[in-house]
Scaffold this motif. Structure first.
Motif, mmCIF file in Angstrom:
data_model
loop_
_atom_site.group_PDB
_atom_site.id
_atom_site.type_symbol
_atom_site.label_atom_id
_atom_site.label_comp_id
_atom_site.label_asym_id
_atom_site.label_seq_id
_atom_site.Cartn_x
_atom_site.Cartn_y
_atom_site.Cartn_z
ATOM 1 N N LYS A 25 29.064 49.230 5.451
ATOM 2 C CA LYS A 25 28.338 50.294 6.159
ATOM 3 C C LYS A 25 26.833 49.994 6.167
ATOM 4 N N ALA A 26 26.305 49.567 5.027
ATOM 5 C CA ALA A 26 24.888 49.230 4.953
ATOM 6 C C ALA A 26 24.566 48.034 5.848
ATOM 7 N N LEU A 27 25.447 47.055 5.858
ATOM 8 C CA LEU A 27 25.265 45.880 6.710
ATOM 9 C C LEU A 27 25.314 46.271 8.180
ATOM 10 N N GLU A 28 26.249 47.153 8.514
ATOM 11 C CA GLU A 28 26.389 47.644 9.885
ATOM 12 C C GLU A 28 25.113 48.359 10.331
ATOM 13 N N GLU A 29 24.579 49.220 9.486
ATOM 14 C CA GLU A 29 23.358 49.955 9.822
ATOM 15 C C GLU A 29 22.174 49.010 10.000
ATOM 16 N N ALA A 30 22.071 48.005 9.136
ATOM 17 C CA ALA A 30 20.976 47.037 9.243
ATOM 18 C C ALA A 30 21.086 46.235 10.533
ATOM 19 N N ALA A 31 22.298 45.849 10.905
ATOM 20 C CA ALA A 31 22.504 45.091 12.145
ATOM 21 C C ALA A 31 22.144 45.939 13.356
ATOM 22 N N ARG A 32 22.526 47.203 13.343
ATOM 23 C CA ARG A 32 22.173 48.085 14.466
ATOM 24 C C ARG A 32 20.668 48.247 14.579
ATOM 25 N N LYS A 33 20.004 48.347 13.429
ATOM 26 C CA LYS A 33 18.545 48.499 13.424
ATOM 27 C C LYS A 33 17.881 47.253 13.993
ATOM 28 N N GLU A 34 18.396 46.086 13.616
ATOM 29 C CA GLU A 34 17.829 44.830 14.108
ATOM 30 C C GLU A 34 18.195 44.594 15.570
ATOM 31 N N GLY A 35 19.389 45.032 15.972
ATOM 32 C CA GLY A 35 19.777 44.967 17.373
ATOM 33 C C GLY A 35 20.539 43.734 17.806
ATOM 34 N N GLU A 36 20.515 42.684 17.009
ATOM 35 C CA GLU A 36 21.262 41.484 17.359
ATOM 36 C C GLU A 36 21.529 40.645 16.121
ATOM 37 N N LEU A 37 22.512 39.748 16.267
ATOM 38 C CA LEU A 37 22.814 38.816 15.191
ATOM 39 C C LEU A 37 23.206 37.485 15.801
ATOM 40 N N VAL A 62 25.783 45.908 18.880
ATOM 41 C CA VAL A 62 24.879 44.873 18.375
ATOM 42 C C VAL A 62 25.128 43.608 19.184
ATOM 43 N N LYS A 63 24.075 43.078 19.805
ATOM 44 C CA LYS A 63 24.195 41.857 20.604
ATOM 45 C C LYS A 63 24.487 40.687 19.673
ATOM 46 N N VAL A 64 25.429 39.826 20.082
ATOM 47 C CA VAL A 64 25.801 38.655 19.293
ATOM 48 C C VAL A 64 25.387 37.396 20.048
ATOM 49 N N ASN A 65 24.542 36.597 19.408
ATOM 50 C CA ASN A 65 24.173 35.293 19.951
ATOM 51 C C ASN A 65 25.124 34.265 19.342
ATOM 52 N N VAL A 66 25.937 33.635 20.184
ATOM 53 C CA VAL A 66 26.916 32.665 19.702
ATOM 54 C C VAL A 66 26.305 31.276 19.765
#
Length: 82
Positions: A25-37, A62-66
């Motif tokens: 959950k914490a990881l999910e929230e951080a990813a949403r805050k950052e906006g992409e991974l 969350v946008k994913v850069n592959v």
């Protein structure tokens, strides 16, 4: 003594998933805050990885850069980043 071991196992199996869910959950929230991974992938086809990334983006927003690469290059990048 066997009873204590069983109790410890039951407690571990009950608590560990709860802790893991909290960490996710914490990881999910951080990813949403950052906006992409960025996802370094070696064992999927480019098309398959892009499809998974698109579904992840739909699900979590969350946008994913592959980045398709070899396993060795991905491992070296992991060592460099951490």
């Amino acid at each position: 003594m066997k009873g204590m071991a069983r109790l410890a196992a039951v407690i571990a199996f009950a608590i560990v998933p709860a802790i893991a869910r909290g960490e996710v959950k914490a990881l999910e929230e951080a990813a949403r805050k950052e906006g992409e991974l960025t996802w370094y992938v070696a064992h999927y086809t480019s098309e398959g990885a892009e499809e998974l990334a698109a579904e992840f983006t739909k699900l979590y927003g969350v946008k994913v850069n592959v980045v398709r690469t070899t396993a060795q290059v991905a491992y070296q990048r992991l060592l460099h980043d951490f």
